[in-house]
Design an enzyme around this catalytic site. Structure first.
Site, PDB file in Angstrom:
ATOM      1  N   GLY A   1       7.158  -2.985 -13.907  1.00 51.67           N
ATOM      2  CA  GLY A   1       7.035  -2.979 -12.459  1.00 51.67           C
ATOM      3  C   GLY A   1       6.784  -4.381 -11.925  1.00 51.67           C
ATOM      4  O   GLY A   1       6.656  -5.351 -12.693  1.00 51.67           O
TER       5      GLY A   1
ATOM      6  N   TYR B   1       2.173  10.175  -0.910  1.00 52.99           N
ATOM      7  CA  TYR B   1       1.917   8.957  -1.691  1.00 52.99           C
ATOM      8  C   TYR B   1       0.461   8.523  -1.545  1.00 52.99           C
ATOM      9  O   TYR B   1      -0.251   8.325  -2.536  1.00 52.99           O
ATOM     10  CB  TYR B   1       2.860   7.840  -1.253  1.00 52.99           C
ATOM     11  CG  TYR B   1       2.523   6.499  -1.859  1.00 52.99           C
ATOM     12  CD1 TYR B   1       2.618   6.288  -3.231  1.00 52.99           C
ATOM     13  CD2 TYR B   1       2.087   5.433  -1.061  1.00 52.99           C
ATOM     14  CE1 TYR B   1       2.286   5.062  -3.802  1.00 52.99           C
ATOM     15  CE2 TYR B   1       1.767   4.210  -1.607  1.00 52.99           C
ATOM     16  CZ  TYR B   1       1.858   4.032  -2.980  1.00 52.99           C
ATOM     17  OH  TYR B   1       1.527   2.815  -3.530  1.00 52.99           O
TER      18      TYR B   1
END
Length: 293
Positions: A10, A126
């Site tokens: 990431g 989220y």
């Protein structure tokens, strides 16, 4: 230090791995989701028991905000359950848990900067799943640092800077949201901040564990951020012409998930406790050629 990094491919994970492998007397085990599924508790325990880390840095997350509204179970598995398993394992072996969280835990309607002590009220899956992850980490591991950040960008992965450069290369006009405000944060600076914290706790310094905010200054709107990106890109000849930018409202750009209108995070606590300054996102744009592609 013996550092276990999850989510190593990431934006932040890549920078963490790159910076930590250059550190002397540091042993790094950097894993992506193919090597360690953090939602599998047995797999987490096996890795932690074998490696015996002194620091666990969780950079793995389900961060596609709009998809999270549909992928609810997956969001909670990655953003809550995975961090919980890592934190439980950290507690068992005596490791310190460093966990990355987000501005989306807040409602985003406050005037001024959000402090670590402000009430949370996420507005979508989220943010809800990330807040659940924060709570799980805090409950499972005594020695934990939860680092909330916002508007992350870097040379790796998908982010706003890369999107702007890609669109700017083919379009003459762009409409950018101008009524959402926050602090763009360079992934390499987040990695550096986490490493500085890891060093402090490894040295045995007295540390206040808990929640910290880390993001960039100056605070800007997405429209102002885009302006800066294109000004720098033209100046450094990454693109030949700056597209015409129009500022629009959030209502004019509807998305499945609600975005906070205010993502300004106060970084006073991390500066006072760890002498870590806010991310200088304008300096990070000086290497804008690296974001193209």
């Amino acid at each position: 230090m013996r550092v276990l990094i999850t989510g190593c491919y990431g934006q932040v994970g890549h920078c963490l791995t790159e910076q930590l492998v250059a550190e002397e007397s540091t042993i790094v085990l950097a894993l992506d989701r193919d090597q360690l599924d953090i939602t599998n508790q047995d797999a987490v325990n096996a890795i932690v028991d074998d490696f015996q880390p002194t620091i666990i840095i969780n950079a793995a997350a389900h961060t596609v905000v709009d998809k999270a509204e549909e992928e609810v179970d997956l969001s909670y598995a990655i953003n809550r359950d995975g961090p919980s398993y890592l934190a439980q394992a950290a507690q068992r072996v005596g490791a310190v848990m460093l966990h990355i969280s987000t501005d989306y835990v807040f409602e985003g309607n406050k005037v001024g900067e959000y402090q670590e002590t402000d009430a949370t009220n996420p507005q979508g899956v989220y943010g809800e799943s990330k807040l659940a992850g924060e709570i799980a980490v805090a409950n499972a591991c005594d020695k934990h640092i939860i680092l909330r950040t916002a508007w992350v960008f870097g040379e790796n992965g998908n982010n706003f800077v890369k999107t702007m450069l890609r669109l700017g290369a083919t379009r003459n006009e762009l409409s950018i949201v101008g009524d959402q405000f926050g602090g763009p944060t360079y992934a390499g600076d987040i990695a550096h901040a986490l490493i500085q914290i890891a060093k402090r706790v490894t040295q045995g310094d007295e540390v206040e564990y808990g929640v910290y905010h880390y993001s960039g200054l100056p605070h800007v709107s997405w429209f102002e951020f885009a302006e800066a990106i294109f000004d720098t890109a033209v100046e450094q000849k990454v693109i030949s012409n700056k597209p015409s930018l129009t500022s629009i409202t959030t209502d004019q750009y509807p998305t499945p998930a609600k975005r906070p209108s205010n993502s300004r995070l106060s970084t006073d606590k991390i500066t006072n406790n760890f002498r870590i300054k806010a991310s200088d996102w304008t300096a990070a744009l000086n290497n804008i050629q690296a974001y193209k592609g």
